[in-house]
Write a protein that holds these residues in place. Structure first.
Motif, mmCIF file in Angstrom:
data_model
loop_
_atom_site.group_PDB
_atom_site.id
_atom_site.type_symbol
_atom_site.label_atom_id
_atom_site.label_comp_id
_atom_site.label_asym_id
_atom_site.label_seq_id
_atom_site.Cartn_x
_atom_site.Cartn_y
_atom_site.Cartn_z
ATOM 1 N N ALA A 103 0.829 -1.201 0.000
ATOM 2 C CA ALA A 103 0.000 0.000 0.000
ATOM 3 C C ALA A 103 0.859 1.244 0.000
ATOM 4 N N GLY A 104 0.382 2.264 -0.693
ATOM 5 C CA GLY A 104 1.027 3.563 -0.711
ATOM 6 C C GLY A 104 0.072 4.617 -0.198
ATOM 7 N N THR A 105 0.522 5.814 0.053
ATOM 8 C CA THR A 105 -0.309 6.900 0.561
ATOM 9 C C THR A 105 -0.386 8.000 -0.489
ATOM 10 N N PRO A 106 -1.444 8.024 -1.304
ATOM 11 C CA PRO A 106 -1.560 9.031 -2.347
ATOM 12 C C PRO A 106 -1.965 10.372 -1.757
ATOM 13 N N PRO A 107 -1.772 11.448 -2.479
ATOM 14 C CA PRO A 107 -2.159 12.776 -1.984
ATOM 15 C C PRO A 107 -3.657 12.999 -2.053
ATOM 16 N N ASN A 108 -4.092 14.137 -1.474
ATOM 17 C CA ASN A 108 -5.479 14.601 -1.554
ATOM 18 C C ASN A 108 -6.466 13.629 -0.936
ATOM 19 N N GLY A 109 -6.034 12.773 -0.031
ATOM 20 C CA GLY A 109 -6.970 11.904 0.676
ATOM 21 C C GLY A 109 -7.582 10.814 -0.152
ATOM 22 N N ALA A 110 -7.017 10.488 -1.312
ATOM 23 C CA ALA A 110 -7.573 9.426 -2.134
ATOM 24 C C ALA A 110 -7.291 8.077 -1.493
ATOM 25 N N GLU A 111 -7.949 7.055 -2.014
ATOM 26 C CA GLU A 111 -7.754 5.714 -1.482
ATOM 27 C C GLU A 111 -6.319 5.260 -1.743
ATOM 28 N N PRO A 112 -5.771 4.447 -0.851
ATOM 29 C CA PRO A 112 -4.404 3.963 -1.049
ATOM 30 C C PRO A 112 -4.267 3.199 -2.359
ATOM 31 N N THR A 113 -3.197 3.474 -3.044
ATOM 32 C CA THR A 113 -2.942 2.824 -4.328
ATOM 33 C C THR A 113 -1.920 1.704 -4.137
ATOM 34 N N PRO A 114 -2.247 0.495 -4.532
ATOM 35 C CA PRO A 114 -1.285 -0.602 -4.346
ATOM 36 C C PRO A 114 -0.086 -0.434 -5.259
ATOM 37 N N GLY A 115 1.101 -0.560 -4.701
ATOM 38 C CA GLY A 115 2.307 -0.549 -5.512
ATOM 39 C C GLY A 115 2.533 -1.912 -6.138
ATOM 40 N N ILE A 116 3.312 -1.955 -7.168
ATOM 41 C CA ILE A 116 3.549 -3.199 -7.898
ATOM 42 C C ILE A 116 5.027 -3.530 -7.825
ATOM 43 N N LYS A 117 5.323 -4.730 -7.375
ATOM 44 C CA LYS A 117 6.692 -5.203 -7.330
ATOM 45 C C LYS A 117 6.732 -6.627 -7.881
ATOM 46 N N ALA A 118 7.440 -6.793 -8.998
ATOM 47 C CA ALA A 118 7.527 -8.104 -9.652
ATOM 48 C C ALA A 118 8.661 -8.901 -9.032
ATOM 49 N N ILE A 119 8.347 -10.102 -8.568
ATOM 50 C CA ILE A 119 9.333 -10.991 -7.963
ATOM 51 C C ILE A 119 9.517 -12.194 -8.880
ATOM 52 N N ARG A 120 10.727 -12.401 -9.330
ATOM 53 C CA ARG A 120 10.989 -13.514 -10.232
ATOM 54 C C ARG A 120 10.944 -14.836 -9.468
ATOM 55 N N LEU A 121 10.239 -15.804 -10.060
ATOM 56 C CA LEU A 121 10.159 -17.123 -9.457
ATOM 57 C C LEU A 121 11.493 -17.856 -9.613
ATOM 58 N N ARG A 122 11.803 -18.680 -8.654
ATOM 59 C CA ARG A 122 13.030 -19.438 -8.702
ATOM 60 C C ARG A 122 12.832 -20.741 -9.472
ATOM 61 N N HIS A 123 13.858 -21.106 -10.211
ATOM 62 C CA HIS A 123 13.817 -22.343 -11.001
ATOM 63 C C HIS A 123 15.068 -23.151 -10.684
ATOM 64 N N PRO A 124 15.043 -23.948 -9.636
ATOM 65 C CA PRO A 124 16.262 -24.689 -9.244
ATOM 66 C C PRO A 124 16.719 -25.688 -10.289
ATOM 67 N N TRP A 125 15.781 -26.275 -11.057
ATOM 68 C CA TRP A 125 16.179 -27.276 -12.033
ATOM 69 C C TRP A 125 16.966 -26.649 -13.177
ATOM 70 N N ARG A 126 16.715 -25.388 -13.445
ATOM 71 C CA ARG A 126 17.527 -24.718 -14.463
ATOM 72 C C ARG A 126 18.984 -24.641 -14.018
ATOM 73 N N ASN A 127 19.204 -24.333 -12.755
ATOM 74 C CA ASN A 127 20.566 -24.266 -12.232
ATOM 75 C C ASN A 127 21.235 -25.638 -12.257
ATOM 76 N N VAL A 128 20.468 -26.666 -11.946
ATOM 77 C CA VAL A 128 21.022 -28.016 -11.977
ATOM 78 C C VAL A 128 21.425 -28.391 -13.394
ATOM 79 N N PHE A 129 20.570 -28.071 -14.355
ATOM 80 C CA PHE A 129 20.862 -28.376 -15.759
ATOM 81 C C PHE A 129 22.095 -27.617 -16.233
#
Length: 345
Positions: A10-36
């Protein structure tokens, strides 16, 4: 499906508007790729260790003949064959591409027959045929048809094996370059040419300033591959026969030393050296003519009203971009007490 997990904070927007969700992309882990990847590295390491210890490769002989004068001269001849053949092939290929696009049925048919013959027969057969030109045509006559020639030259004297190798390689490569150039010209939208004509440009100006620059980004990648392929095809000119290029010269030396494997490695190293230079040049040419296409970055500017990131956000592994729209404003926003007129901002 996408390879990312979206974590919203959650973020705090100005002018008293509703909180705007921030977006953060998290890369999924692929252990089998590392093994290969680790398995592949182990296999490569085992191959290198085995090759270093195997006596058949004879690495001291490789180092001895790598910069031998006969090998270096043969490498230079191979480079000459490649450059001369490709220059002729590009000029002839552009001409054939224009002929293929011509509305004249005779011109179009002649170009099509040329492509049919030279693309439909193996290059080794064509080079063998060019090696027999001196047998088929004993002399080269200059003059008017059905009259006494003004000058006559023996074919074997006027056309050396080096010249015949260039002609054979260039004529074969021109058929492929013609299709590459034709595909590049057809890739440019016809509206570009119409717009250039509406601006008062001539046909030559339209081609040089509008059509050709846009078609180059389509032409350069396959044309670069053809240049690299031509470098390796020079090893077939022994069919003429021409014996001063890199592969045939290294084979002749190995026939004397009775040790062919090190000389094959030497020839391969020189081929790899030349192809590496050509690949670097191709990379910079592609980068030069692809400016402004396919390299647009997502618009990550914050929305002025809400402070949220808007625009195109690439999703890792999704194959497409995800459009993130700004959040909707509340239907009944609070009034601004500082506004005397009661207006809603």
């Amino acid at each position: 499906m996408s390879d990312t997990v979206v974590n919203r904070s959650a973020g705090t927007p100005p002018n008293g508007a509703e909180p705007t969700p921030g977006i953060k992309a998290i890369r999924l882990r692929h252990p089998w790729r590392n093994v290969f990847a680790v398995v592949l590295l182990l296999l490569v390491a085992l191959f290198v260790i085995d090759a270093a210890q195997r006596p058949a490769y004879d690495w001291p002989s490789v180092g001895k003949f790598l910069f031998d004068q006969r090998i270096s001269q043969a490498a230079f001849v191979t480079l000459q064959l490649t450059v001369y053949s490709m220059v002729i092939a590009i000029i002839l290929g552009v001409t054939l591409a224009v002929m293929r696009l011509s509305p004249n049925p005779v011109v179009n048919s002649i170009a099509w027959i040329y492509l049919w013959v030279f693309r439909g027969t193996p290059v080794y057969v064509q080079l063998t045929f060019w090696g027999l030109v001196g047998t088929i045509y004993q002399t080269i006559d200059i003059g008017l048809p059905f009259t006494e020639p003004w000058a006559s030259y023996p074919t074997r004297v006027a056309m050396s094996a080096f010249v015949l190798a260039i002609i054979g390689l260039a004529l074969n490569e021109a058929a492929y370059m013609a299709e590459i150039v034709r595909a590049g010209l057809l890739a440019v939208d016809s509206g570009q040419e119409e717009a250039a004509t509406a601006l008062g440009m001539s046909w030559a100006q339209t081609m040089t300033r509008v059509v050709i620059p846009q078609s180059m980004r389509v032409i350069i990648p396959p044309a670069g591959n053809e240049v690299i392929s031509m470098l390796k095809t020079t090893s077939l000119v022994t069919a003429i026969p021409f014996t001063l290029e890199l592969y045939t010269r290294s084979r002749d030396i190995s026939a004397v030393t009775f040790n062919p494997v090190p000389l094959l490695i030497v020839a391969s190293i020189w081929y790899l050296f030349f192809t590496s230079i050509l690949m670097v040049g191709q990379y910079f040419l592609e980068k030069r003519f692809a400016r402004g296409i396919g390299d647009r970055r997502p618009d990550r500017k914050a929305d002025e009203a809400t402070g949220a990131l808007t625009g195109i956000v690439p999703v890792v592994g999704g194959g497409q971009a995800t459009v993130v729209l700004p959040p909707k404003m509340p239907e009944n926003p609070p009034n601004n007490n500082n506004n005397n007129n009661g207006d809603v901002r």
